[in-house]
Design an enzyme around this catalytic site. Structure first.
Site, short mmCIF file in Angstrom:
data_model
loop_
_atom_site.label_atom_id
_atom_site.label_comp_id
_atom_site.label_asym_id
_atom_site.label_seq_id
_atom_site.Cartn_x
_atom_site.Cartn_y
_atom_site.Cartn_z
CB SER A 120 -0.95 0.01 1.20
OG SER A 120 -2.00 -0.90 0.99
CE LYS A 123 -4.73 1.64 -0.42
NZ LYS A 123 -4.00 0.39 -0.22
CB SER A 177 -4.10 1.34 3.98
OG SER A 177 -3.17 1.01 2.99
#
Length: 347
Positions: A120, A123, A177
């Site tokens: 993640s 992101k 997340s």
């Protein structure tokens, strides 16, 4: 004589029957017990009722669980042998990099060129693209079946049909997340997901992130890969965006979804610690990547960028950050020398 011999034969026959009958009477129940026991063996249920690290078989007859342990899936770093590298701080992350944000001095490095899945941490780039596009943050976006994770089967509290604004989705993606939030941001970008992913890779090249590749905006795919040097570059660029700084370090956020109000919290508990001054952060985890963490923070008066990849334990990435912070604080303060001309100019 014949009569006497007949009596002897009858007596012998009677004695033999007397011996055999009790034995036969005990053998019959024993045989039934064996059949019963065999039947009980057949009704064992092999339904999995445990976590991902073990398989649990429950017998309907005894109800006693039998645990069969299965090994955890190794990360790419473990497969490559990166955890065998030693470092003076005894970090649990197989990859680490600490850079002075102002001087670009490398204070600490460990396997910083290794290209690994980044989970993640992806992101952060997703957030940069969305924030930089100047799209309306109050525009409503609806979660669809396309946003459901088919890569890892991860869960989400954002049900299909839930509607949030683009700003809310960005907040949840960076702070908590939220995978469906990140996917919906890419899916609804002008041109759709292909255009969004292409822009992610274009932006990476523009920043000089030559070892980085993106295939989707959430980080659930292990094909999203980078190295510590590239990620430090990404953190430095993302820190220049006030939106990303604010949303990634937010400690908590509530969103209204239908008749419900959902409370979300930051995946990095260090943002709540009074010992830390964090300007930007992002966590990440999939089994192929291990536990990951990147931060921009201020330690001992210095602005630092920290990157930790492929940490084995759930809390070890935070422990590594603490170890680095204490190490930096223990270092002597170096006062830069000023030339005579410089002193004159400063009065």
């Amino acid at each position: 004589m014949i009569f006497k011999r007949s009596l002897q034969l009858v007596g012998f026959f009677t004695f033999t029957v007397a011996i055999i009958l009790p034995v036969a009477a005990e053998a019959a129940p024993a045989k039934r017990q064996v059949v019963k026991k065999s039947h009980a063996t057949k009704v064992v249920s092999k339904k999995v009722v445990s976590s991902r690290t073990s398989v649990r078989f429950v017998s309907k007859s005894s109800r006693m669980p039998v645990i069969v342990a299965t090994p955890a899936r190794p990360s790419f770093g473990q497969i490559a042998g990166l955890h065998g590298a030693q470092d003076p701080l005894d970090l649990k992350s197989s990859v680490a990099l600490v850079i002075d944000q102002d001087t670009h001095e490398v204070l600490f490095s460990k396997n910083d060129q290794a290209v690994l899945p980044i989970a993640s941490l992806t992101k952060l780039m997703t957030g940069m693209i969305i924030s930089g596009a100047r799209l309306p943050m109050d525009e409503t976006i609806t979660i669809t079946q396309d946003d459901v994770d088919t890569e890892k089967g991860s869960r989400s509290r954002l049900r299909v049909g839930a509607s949030l604004t683009r700003g809310e989705l960005l907040h949840l993606a960076l702070m908590s997340s939220e995978n469906r939030a990140a996917h919906a941001l890419g899916r609804t970008y002008p041109g759709g997901m292909p255009a969004f992913v292409k822009l992610m890779n274009t932006k990476a090249k523009m920043l000089g992130m030559t070892g980085t590749r993106y295939v989707e905006p959430t980080g659930l795919s292990s094909q999203n890969q980078s190295n510590a040097q590239d990620l430090a570059t990404l953190v430095n660029a993302a820190h220049a965006d006030p939106v990303l700084r604010e949303l990634s370090t937010s400690t908590g956020y509530q969103v209204a979804v239908g008749s419900q109000t959902l409370q979300y919290n930051n995946t990095n508990r260090l943002v709540k610690s009074p010992d830390w001054d964090i300007g930007l952060q992002k966590t990440g985890y999939i089994s192929e990547a291990g536990q990951c963490l990147v931060m921009q923070t201020k330690v001992a008066g210095r602005k630092l960028i920290m990157v930790f990849l492929d940490s084995a334990g759930k809390l070890s990435r935070l422990g590594d950050a603490e170890r680095v912070r204490r190490w930096v604080e223990s270092q002597p303060v170096i006062v830069p020398r000023i030339s005579a001309a410089g002193r004159a100019a400063n009065g």
